[in-house]
Design a protein around this motif. Structure first.
Motif, mmCIF file in Angstrom:
data_model
loop_
_atom_site.group_PDB
_atom_site.id
_atom_site.type_symbol
_atom_site.label_atom_id
_atom_site.label_comp_id
_atom_site.label_asym_id
_atom_site.label_seq_id
_atom_site.Cartn_x
_atom_site.Cartn_y
_atom_site.Cartn_z
ATOM 1 N N ASP A 401 1.524 13.784 -13.568
ATOM 2 C CA ASP A 401 1.245 14.978 -12.760
ATOM 3 C C ASP A 401 -0.245 15.313 -12.775
ATOM 4 O O ASP A 401 -0.829 15.672 -11.743
ATOM 5 C CB ASP A 401 2.058 16.163 -13.284
ATOM 6 C CG ASP A 401 3.546 16.042 -12.974
ATOM 7 O OD1 ASP A 401 3.879 15.326 -12.006
ATOM 8 O OD2 ASP A 401 4.354 16.640 -13.696
ATOM 9 N N SER A 402 -0.888 15.195 -13.935
ATOM 10 C CA SER A 402 -2.321 15.484 -14.027
ATOM 11 C C SER A 402 -3.133 14.448 -13.253
ATOM 12 O O SER A 402 -4.127 14.781 -12.593
ATOM 13 C CB SER A 402 -2.760 15.509 -15.492
ATOM 14 O OG SER A 402 -2.096 16.540 -16.202
ATOM 15 N N VAL A 404 -2.199 12.858 -10.631
ATOM 16 C CA VAL A 404 -2.059 13.163 -9.203
ATOM 17 C C VAL A 404 -3.033 14.265 -8.796
ATOM 18 O O VAL A 404 -3.690 14.180 -7.748
ATOM 19 C CB VAL A 404 -0.600 13.576 -8.892
ATOM 20 C CG1 VAL A 404 -0.518 14.226 -7.506
ATOM 21 C CG2 VAL A 404 0.308 12.360 -8.964
ATOM 22 N N VAL A 405 -3.161 15.296 -9.619
ATOM 23 C CA VAL A 405 -4.074 16.402 -9.306
ATOM 24 C C VAL A 405 -5.519 15.901 -9.213
ATOM 25 O O VAL A 405 -6.266 16.245 -8.290
ATOM 26 C CB VAL A 405 -3.948 17.518 -10.363
ATOM 27 C CG1 VAL A 405 -5.043 18.561 -10.158
ATOM 28 C CG2 VAL A 405 -2.574 18.163 -10.298
ATOM 29 N N VAL A 406 -5.934 15.065 -10.175
ATOM 30 C CA VAL A 406 -7.310 14.564 -10.197
ATOM 31 C C VAL A 406 -7.579 13.661 -8.995
ATOM 32 O O VAL A 406 -8.626 13.770 -8.329
ATOM 33 C CB VAL A 406 -7.582 13.813 -11.515
ATOM 34 C CG1 VAL A 406 -8.926 13.080 -11.459
ATOM 35 C CG2 VAL A 406 -7.554 14.783 -12.696
ATOM 36 N N VAL A 407 -6.649 12.770 -8.694
ATOM 37 C CA VAL A 407 -6.842 11.846 -7.571
ATOM 38 C C VAL A 407 -6.876 12.600 -6.251
ATOM 39 O O VAL A 407 -7.695 12.296 -5.363
ATOM 40 C CB VAL A 407 -5.753 10.757 -7.568
ATOM 41 C CG1 VAL A 407 -5.824 9.930 -6.286
ATOM 42 C CG2 VAL A 407 -5.897 9.857 -8.781
ATOM 43 N N ARG A 408 -6.000 13.595 -6.101
ATOM 44 C CA ARG A 408 -6.038 14.404 -4.880
ATOM 45 C C ARG A 408 -7.430 15.021 -4.672
ATOM 46 O O ARG A 408 -7.972 15.018 -3.570
ATOM 47 C CB ARG A 408 -5.003 15.529 -4.968
ATOM 48 C CG ARG A 408 -3.581 15.146 -4.603
ATOM 49 C CD ARG A 408 -2.692 16.350 -4.788
ATOM 50 N NE ARG A 408 -1.328 16.100 -4.370
ATOM 51 C CZ ARG A 408 -0.325 16.926 -4.664
ATOM 52 N NH1 ARG A 408 -0.555 18.027 -5.366
ATOM 53 N NH2 ARG A 408 0.890 16.648 -4.249
ATOM 54 N N ARG A 409 -7.984 15.545 -5.746
ATOM 55 C CA ARG A 409 -9.295 16.190 -5.642
ATOM 56 C C ARG A 409 -10.367 15.181 -5.241
ATOM 57 O O ARG A 409 -11.205 15.449 -4.362
ATOM 58 C CB ARG A 409 -9.647 16.832 -6.998
ATOM 59 C CG ARG A 409 -11.037 17.468 -7.041
ATOM 60 C CD ARG A 409 -11.099 18.775 -6.283
ATOM 61 N NE ARG A 409 -12.449 19.305 -6.197
ATOM 62 C CZ ARG A 409 -13.100 19.904 -7.199
ATOM 63 N NH1 ARG A 409 -12.504 20.069 -8.386
ATOM 64 N NH2 ARG A 409 -14.322 20.361 -7.012
ATOM 65 N N LEU A 410 -10.363 14.017 -5.872
ATOM 66 C CA LEU A 410 -11.407 13.034 -5.579
ATOM 67 C C LEU A 410 -11.224 12.409 -4.203
ATOM 68 O O LEU A 410 -12.209 12.020 -3.559
ATOM 69 C CB LEU A 410 -11.425 11.965 -6.663
ATOM 70 C CG LEU A 410 -11.843 12.468 -8.057
ATOM 71 C CD1 LEU A 410 -11.882 11.312 -9.055
ATOM 72 C CD2 LEU A 410 -13.200 13.166 -8.011
ATOM 73 N N LEU A 411 -9.980 12.307 -3.727
ATOM 74 C CA LEU A 411 -9.757 11.857 -2.351
ATOM 75 C C LEU A 411 -10.318 12.884 -1.369
ATOM 76 O O LEU A 411 -11.020 12.536 -0.410
ATOM 77 C CB LEU A 411 -8.262 11.664 -2.090
ATOM 78 C CG LEU A 411 -7.602 10.387 -2.604
ATOM 79 C CD1 LEU A 411 -6.086 10.486 -2.452
ATOM 80 C CD2 LEU A 411 -8.124 9.160 -1.851
#
Length: 422
Positions: A401-402, A404-411
């Protein structure tokens, strides 16, 4: 955005332009002398980058505008009205390339120049970005399309290094040694027009007919001209805007202003027209300049300033690969714990972020903004910025879950992109 996952057999960009080791090229040719490499030596052609059909597509279907297109004939640049026109209802802008006018001019012997292909043609954009990364200097790409027995431009030199890639047909090149070695960008060949013409009348250093797949490396300042033979000729010119020692000199002079001696006033009543009286002042000033520049602290300050100047210049000169906004929005929205296992991301090609850490956060500095993430994301961020693809589910020291949050932000921030097939 997505990027194509490249196979292990893909050659580095520079090795497609020269058949010798990179170290040998750097020591013996870079900035020193030309190198002509044949298609046989390279064992390849450039059909994956550009072709005659690609020229027709760009002219007929891509609505190119000036200055992305220009034309010349026998050394004279044609006025844009000769090859541009409005595009009809809804596209009335008058400087769009006209396929009918281009046909007429090429049939009459004019050379067509497609400029800035590193911005308008994806295969060339990727190649230019990779080559710039290997060389450490920015690159731009033009295509020259010349009818049979026609010469586009008079003998001249460029103020940047070039790689000439012959794409289609034959072209005869004559290369002469410089009359003004290593010209800077504000020192064009027209400043030495008579000397260039005189040198071009002598025996050339290279006198050769290029076949498809042949490559010429030409340092800035070397005089050249070319004539198509037997049919339409197409070649790419990759211009390399080499950073020079002039950049260091300029920063060193700026740093020298920190010296009190160099900020002092000239003598009272001095006469600038009296060269005899001025000479000892100049000599003393130059001695103080050398002292100021060779001080250890000044050298360190100059080094830092040059690093910052050229790093900023490189980020501006060589932008990262463009993003696909809609695809990125959709990929971000679809990413969750159930889809993460099948998704891989990679650092956006051409992006050079700087990463630092505070007691509470990992900071990713980009050319136009800064992205801050929790300190716990540090190992995952470093893994994603390593330039190797990584599955979201494999990011270190983060639960899914964490991650996913980090990758969403960097995308969303355009730092990483989705790998095709991920």
């Amino acid at each position: 955005m997505s990027v194509t996952e490249r196979g292990s057999d893909v050659r580095p960009a520079l090795s497609r332009c020269v058949a010798i080791a990179t170290g040998d090229f750097a020591d013996e040719y870079w900035g020193k002398r030309p190198l002509l490499t044949t298609a046989r030596e390279l064992g390849q052609d450039f059909s994956d980058l550009f072709s005659r059909d690609d020229v027709d597509e760009l002219v007929s279907s891509r609505a190119l505008r000036t200055p992305f297109v220009r034309m010349a004939k026998e050394g004279d640049v044609l006025p844009p009205a000769r090859y541009t026109a409005p595009g009809g209802f809804g596209a009335e802008i008058s400087d769009q390339v006209s396929s009918e006018k281009v046909l007429a001019e090429v049939a009459a012997g004019a050379t067509l120049v497609l400029q800035g292909l590193h911005r308008t043609w994806p295969p060339i954009a990727e190649f230019a970005r990779e080559l710039a990364g290997e060389l450490g200097h920015p690159c731009q790409v033009n295509a020259y399309i010349t009818p049979a027995s026609s010469r586009g431009f008079d003998p001249h030199y460029d103020v940047h290094d070039v790689f000439v890639l012959q794409i289609h047909g034959q072209k005869h090149w004559t290369i002469h040694e410089p009359v003004h070695p290593d010209p800077l960008r504000d020192q064009p060949w027209s400043d030495h027009r008579a000397a260039v013409a005189a040198r071009a009348s002598r025996t050339p250093a290279i006198d050769a007919t290029f076949e498809p797949g042949d490559v010429l490396y030409l340092p800035r300042g070397w005089i050249h001209s070319a004539t198509a033979l037997g049919g339409i000729s197409i070649h790419l010119t990759i211009g390399v805007a080499a950073y020079t020692r002039d950049e260091i000199v300029r920063e060193a002079i700026v740093r020298a202003a920190e010296s009190a001696a160099l900020r002092s006033s000239l003598p009272l009543g001095f006469d600038p027209a009296d060269t005899d009286a001025l000479r000892p002042i100049v000599e003393a000033t130059l001695a103080d300049l050398v002292t100021a520049l060779t001080d250890a602290a000044a050298e360190a300050a100059t080094t830092r300033a040059v690093s910052e100047r050229l790093s900023a210049k490189r980020r501006t000169d060589t932008p990262p690969a463009p993003l696909r906004p809609l695809a990125t929005v959709e990929a971000t929205a679809a990413l969750d714990a159930s889809t993460a296992a099948g998704l891989s991301v990679v650092l956006r090609p051409g992006l050079v972020p700087r990463v630092s850490f505070t007691e509470e956060a990992v900071i990713v500095r980009l050319p136009a903004k800064t992205v801050s993430l929790p300190l716990a994301a540090g190992p995952a961020v470093e893994r994603m910025l390593s330039r190797n693809p990584v599955a979201v589910s494999d990011l270190p020291e983060l639960d899914l879950d964490s991650a996913v949050v980090v990758v969403r932000r960097l995308l969303r921030e355009g730092v990483v992109v989705v790998v095709d097939g991920g």
